[in-house]
Design a protein around this motif. Structure first.
Motif, PDB file in Angstrom:
ATOM      1  N   SER A  17      -7.674 -13.709  -7.189  1.00 47.95           N
ATOM      2  CA  SER A  17      -8.107 -12.326  -7.405  1.00 47.95           C
ATOM      3  C   SER A  17      -9.438 -12.066  -6.719  1.00 47.95           C
ATOM      4  CB  SER A  17      -8.265 -12.044  -8.899  1.00 47.95           C
ATOM      5  OG  SER A  17      -7.042 -12.192  -9.584  1.00 47.95           O
ATOM      6  N   VAL A  63       1.454  -3.142  -2.802  1.00 51.03           N
ATOM      7  CA  VAL A  63       0.408  -3.596  -3.723  1.00 51.03           C
ATOM      8  C   VAL A  63       0.635  -3.102  -5.138  1.00 51.03           C
ATOM      9  CG1 VAL A  63      -1.220  -3.564  -1.799  1.00 51.03           C
ATOM     10  CG2 VAL A  63      -1.236  -1.682  -3.438  1.00 51.03           C
ATOM     11  N   ARG A  66      -0.051  -4.993  -8.541  1.00 48.65           N
ATOM     12  CA  ARG A  66      -1.001  -6.091  -8.328  1.00 48.65           C
ATOM     13  C   ARG A  66      -2.435  -5.587  -8.146  1.00 48.65           C
ATOM     14  NH1 ARG A  66      -0.736  -8.889  -3.836  1.00 48.65           N
ATOM     15  NH2 ARG A  66       0.266  -7.259  -2.581  1.00 48.65           N
ATOM     16  N   MET A  82      -7.949  -6.624  -7.197  1.00 45.94           N
ATOM     17  CA  MET A  82      -6.781  -7.162  -6.492  1.00 45.94           C
ATOM     18  C   MET A  82      -6.386  -8.482  -7.145  1.00 45.94           C
ATOM     19  SD  MET A  82      -7.879  -6.358  -2.552  1.00 45.94           S
ATOM     20  CE  MET A  82      -9.260  -7.483  -2.591  1.00 45.94           C
ATOM     21  N   ASN A  83      -5.198  -8.509  -7.694  1.00 47.18           N
ATOM     22  CA  ASN A  83      -4.678  -9.705  -8.367  1.00 47.18           C
ATOM     23  C   ASN A  83      -3.445 -10.220  -7.638  1.00 47.18           C
ATOM     24  OD1 ASN A  83      -6.647  -9.390 -10.423  1.00 47.18           O
ATOM     25  ND2 ASN A  83      -5.292  -7.989 -11.540  1.00 47.18           N
ATOM     26  N   LYS A  84      -3.115 -11.453  -7.919  1.00 44.44           N
ATOM     27  CA  LYS A  84      -1.922 -12.085  -7.328  1.00 44.44           C
ATOM     28  C   LYS A  84      -1.893 -11.868  -5.819  1.00 44.44           C
ATOM     29  CE  LYS A  84       0.755 -11.483 -11.569  1.00 44.44           C
ATOM     30  NZ  LYS A  84       1.973 -10.912 -12.171  1.00 44.44           N
ATOM     31  N   LEU A  85      -2.997 -12.153  -5.186  1.00 38.15           N
ATOM     32  CA  LEU A  85      -3.128 -11.900  -3.758  1.00 38.15           C
ATOM     33  C   LEU A  85      -2.176 -12.759  -2.944  1.00 38.15           C
ATOM     34  CD1 LEU A  85      -6.969 -11.435  -3.658  1.00 38.15           C
ATOM     35  CD2 LEU A  85      -5.319  -9.804  -2.740  1.00 38.15           C
ATOM     36  N   LYS A  86      -1.711 -12.176  -1.847  1.00 38.11           N
ATOM     37  CA  LYS A  86      -0.774 -12.839  -0.950  1.00 38.11           C
ATOM     38  C   LYS A  86      -1.391 -12.919   0.447  1.00 38.11           C
ATOM     39  CE  LYS A  86       3.102 -10.597  -3.347  1.00 38.11           C
ATOM     40  NZ  LYS A  86       4.300  -9.733  -3.172  1.00 38.11           N
ATOM     41  N   ASP A  89      -1.872  -9.797   2.347  1.00 41.37           N
ATOM     42  CA  ASP A  89      -2.935  -8.878   1.958  1.00 41.37           C
ATOM     43  C   ASP A  89      -4.187  -9.059   2.824  1.00 41.37           C
ATOM     44  OD1 ASP A  89      -2.001  -9.468  -1.449  1.00 41.37           O
ATOM     45  OD2 ASP A  89      -1.557  -7.685  -0.242  1.00 41.37           O
TER      46      ASP A  89
END
Length: 117
Positions: A17, A63, A66, A82-86, A89
């Motif tokens: 995050s 997004v 998330r 910003m959570n559970k970033l990929k 992103d």
């Protein structure tokens, strides 16, 4: 002169995050339309998240669920949680604010977010 200053970007592992902050200064008016765009390498700038008067929000499909955009009680301050970033992103994230009178769109300098896999 209006200035938008972002902070909070950096390097994070996938699933992690980050919280971005943006403060608009130099204006006597309150920006009620504020949010975040992002631009990945080789791609066009796209809207990530935006907040409107009354608190309604808009998110890019990629997004949704998330990311969360919010405004502080302090005027002209907007955040992006910003959570559970990929890895997808990864981009430069730009703060944006719309002038309530003219609709002119102001931009920050951008802050880099890098998500490693």
């Amino acid at each position: 002169q209006v200035q938008l200053v972002e902070s909070g970007g950096g390097l994070v592992q996938e699933g992690g995050s980050l919280r971005l902050s943006c403060v608009a200064s130099g204006s006597r008016v309150s920006f009620n339309h504020m949010g975040w765009y992002r631009q990945a390498p080789g791609k066009e700038r796209e809207l990530a998240a935006f907040i409107y008067p009354g608190g309604s929000t808009r998110y890019a499909d990629s997004v949704q669920g998330r990311f969360s955009v919010s405004k502080d009680r302090a005027p002209n301050t907007v955040y992006l949680q910003m959570n559970k970033l990929k890895p997808e992103d990864t981009a430069v994230y730009y703060c944006s604010a719309l002038s309530p009178g003219s609709g002119y769109q102001y931009w920050g300098q951008g802050t880099q977010v890098t998500v490693s896999s």
